[in-house]
Design an enzyme around this catalytic site. Structure first.
Site, PDB file in Angstrom:
ATOM      1  N   THR A 295       0.861  -1.406  -0.229  1.00  0.00           N
ATOM      2  CA  THR A 295      -0.146  -0.187  -0.179  1.00  0.00           C
ATOM      3  C   THR A 295       0.547   0.630  -0.250  1.00  0.00           C
ATOM      4  O   THR A 295       0.350   1.954  -0.551  1.00  0.00           O
ATOM      5  CB  THR A 295      -1.249   0.191   1.412  1.00  0.00           C
ATOM      6  N   HIS A 410      -8.329  -6.736   3.273  1.00  0.00           N
ATOM      7  CA  HIS A 410      -7.041  -6.884   3.039  1.00  0.00           C
ATOM      8  C   HIS A 410      -6.930  -8.314   3.641  1.00  0.00           C
ATOM      9  O   HIS A 410      -8.000  -9.379   4.380  1.00  0.00           O
ATOM     10  CB  HIS A 410      -6.679  -6.332   4.051  1.00  0.00           C
TER      11      HIS A 410
END
Ligand code: GP9
Ligand code: MN
Length: 624
Positions: A295, A410
């Site tokens: 990320t 996630h």
């Protein structure tokens, strides 16, 4: 030699045990380290020991007087380092790093409140040192001194090393790839211990300072020429079309393009996005360009139009560099800039890196009401995150540039029954199966968020940019992915799976699917041009996604690249139309370009070259 010495307790044992236990007590009382199971507790308990044994072990080579001196001095220094972390933690909720020690702005924040942070009771943090000194002074008869033999020393160091490896082994089972992925500092301290963490931090620092020290700015001229030659003129019809509008950037955790306009068990995976696309620009050949920094790498590319690094996370390794990121640029033209993410602020070193990128505000964990009910997996659920974020948005001065980072989708894609809107997929791979309901959940969260934006009157004044940060399904799951896609996952397919959605919604503009081959690196100039900001002088490798005659080309961080008709990965050139290997000469024209881009970008980061960047000077170089 004192024959009875061995029956007494050696000073080194006193020092080690006292400091070891103190460190553990400090972990438990002064830091907020989250422990999830007994194994993590055990790791936390043993992690200071091997380091202390190794340091104090140096005394085994010394004579009595020096032994005492070394043990006392190192015990004091180690205690002081631990205490410095405690004081820093009280204020910043974070652990010290070398760059932080040199970050004067942080230090001045700390300086003004030092009185409040330090008090007399803190002497407790030196209790073991005081006890040690007292034992030496007043009870020398209890201390055993001796000259250590080679065998003694060897055994001692073998035990210390075995302990270190035992610790690392346990860590590997709990948190694989901890060091290569350089996670959160809390994670590092929790696993390798505060002292080893500092050694690791110093190592990272010296490595990058060496590379930085050798740079003198002359390297910029070549890079400048390359970038100027490749600069993409903005589309004149769209340049400035969103001038002074708010920018809402949404980073979708682990969302890949293959879920868009797709179903699982006959149910739409992203019903909201599928509709939203119809009234937005949708880029269906847009690739993520992240490496190990996941990320954070995607944030880095998007914000700087530079590539992340091939190993490690640039958010960690080069947070002290000079950048010219979008928030920085927008601050200068009156935007309020903020990032919103309901996680620990030190995760991916965001709290530090965001300052280098120019963010004025980071809404992190303390800005949200996080409870057991509104959390799953990695933390706060997306619906609650957006819901609470709207309040923050309303309080921001306009125009704002606000980035939202979602979390629910996630790995390992956990979701409660009440939030499951579609059934999982039905292969024998749990990860792939569970991916779909969490993507569906985030889709719902975006839908509700956009409804809220409309209710609050923010929708019409904002451009909304939604993009996937990186892949969610790794190559470990090729079999089940192949089953879902109905085709074998070859290196070609696997590279095509690195496409992530990009949606740009501009009020008043009609929807359009734009198939241009592109990557996260292209977002910065695109956004800036929409806002009417010129990027001619910037050091960017990306090109405006909305320009008419843009080169269809993008490079992934592993060196793979994609053009309009070809895809190059793992030394093979594929024809996109068939997915079959083509003659490598078809990819040749782009090979050099792909390499050059990555090399130049790495040079900028490793050499911290943007610190030499002064627009006027470069203009002069160019004019000469
Ligand atoms: C954590 C979130 C996830 O804050 O951004 O990180 P990732 O593991 O996807 O890089
Ligand atoms: Mn991510």
């Amino acid at each position: 030699m004192d024959k009875s010495g061995w029956s007494k307790i050696p000073l080194i044992a006193f020092a080690t045990v006292l400091l070891w236990l103190k460190t553990y007590i400090v972990y438990k009382t002064s830091f907020d380290i989250k422990i999830e199971n007994w194994k993590q507790e055990l790791i936390l308990f043993i992690n200071p020991l091997s380091f202390l044994m190794l340091i104090f072990g140096i005394s085994l080579f010394m004579k009595k007087k020096n032994q005492t001196r070394l043990i006392l001095i190192s015990s004091f220094i180690i205690s002081a380092v631990l205490y410095a972390n405690v004081v820093f933690y009280r204020f910043f909720n974070d652990f010290l790093t070398v760059p932080v020690l040199f970050q004067t702005s942080n230090m001045s924040d700390l300086g003004s409140s030092v009185n409040e942070l330090v008090n007399l009771v803190d002497l407790f943090y030196f209790a073991d040192f005081i006890a040690l000194a007292a034992i030496i002074k007043f009870m020398p008869q209890h201390i055993g001194y001796r000259q250590y033999s080679k065998v003694n020393r060897r055994t001692y160091f073998l035990i210390a090393l075995a302990l270190a490896f035992f610790n690392l082994g346990l860590v590997e089972t709990e948190r694989p790839q901890l060091l290569t992925r350089t996670f959160d500092r809390e994670m590092l301290v929790k696993n390798i211990g505060t002292y080893n963490y500092h050694i690791y931090d110093i190592f990272l620092q010296s490595k990058s300072s060496a590379q930085r020290a050798l740079a003198d700015g002359s390297e910029l001229a070549d890079i400048d020429n390359y970038i100027r030659a490749n600069h993409q003129q903005p589309n004149p019809d769209l340049f400035g079309i969103a001038k002074n509008k708010n920018v809402i950037l949404i980073s979708l955790e682990s969302t890949q393009s293959f879920v868009i306009n797709e179903t699982v068990n006959g149910q739409e995976i992203t019903p909201f996005l599928n509709d939203f696309i119809k009234e937005s620009y949708y880029f269906n050949n847009f690739y993520h360009q992240t490496g190990q920094g996941k990320t954070s790498d995607s944030e880095f590319v998007v914000e700087n139009s530079l590539y992340p690094l091939s190993r490690g996370a640039v958010f960690f390794t080069h947070s002290g560099n000079e950048y010219n990121a979008t928030p920085d640029i927008l601050n200068k033209i009156g935007y309020f800039t903020a990032s919103l993410h309901a996680n620990n602020k030190s995760f991916w070193n965001r709290d530090i890196m965001y300052k280098s990128l120019g963010y004025e505000r980071f809404y992190s964990m303390p800005d949200y009401k996080i409870s057991e009910e509104n959390s799953i997996g990695w933390g706060m659920k997306d619906i609650d995150f957006f819901d609470q974020s709207v309040q923050h948005l309303k309080e921001m001065p306009e125009p704002f540039y606000a980035k939202f980072i979602t979390l629910t989708n996630h790995f390992p894609f956990e979701l409660g029954e009440e939030d499951s809107l579609i059934e999982p997929y039905t292969s024998d791979n749990k990860t792939v199966n569970n991916y779909f309901p969490t993507v569906r959940y985030t889709d719902e969260a975006i839908k509700l968020f956009i409804e809220k934006l409309k209710d609050e009157g923010l929708y019409e004044d904002s451009i909304i940019i939604i993009y996937g940060d990186h892949y969610g399904i790794s190559e470990n799951h090729n079999k089940a992915m192949g089953e879902f896609l109905g085709t074998e996952v070859t290196p070609f397919v696997s590279t095509q799976l690195q496409r992530v959605p990009l949606i740009i919604h501009i009020p008043g503009q009609q929807g359009k699917v734009i198939p241009t081959v592109s990557g996260q690196i292209d977002l910065k100039p695109t956004i800036l041009h929409l806002l009417g900001v010129d990027t001619k002088e910037d050091f960017e490798f990306g090109a405006d996604l909305l320009a008419d005659d843009r080169l269809e080309f993008t490079v992934l961080r592993d060196g793979s690249f994609i053009t309009k008709d070809y895809l190059y990965t793992r030394d093979t050139c594929y024809e996109k139309a068939t997915g079959e290997p083509a003659d490598v000469s078809a990819c040749d024209p782009y090979m050099e370009k792909a390499k050059t881009e990555l090399e130049y970008s790495d040079k900028i980061i490793y050499g911290d070259l943007l610190r030499f960047y002064e627009q006027d000077e470069l203009q002069e170089i160019n004019e000469e």
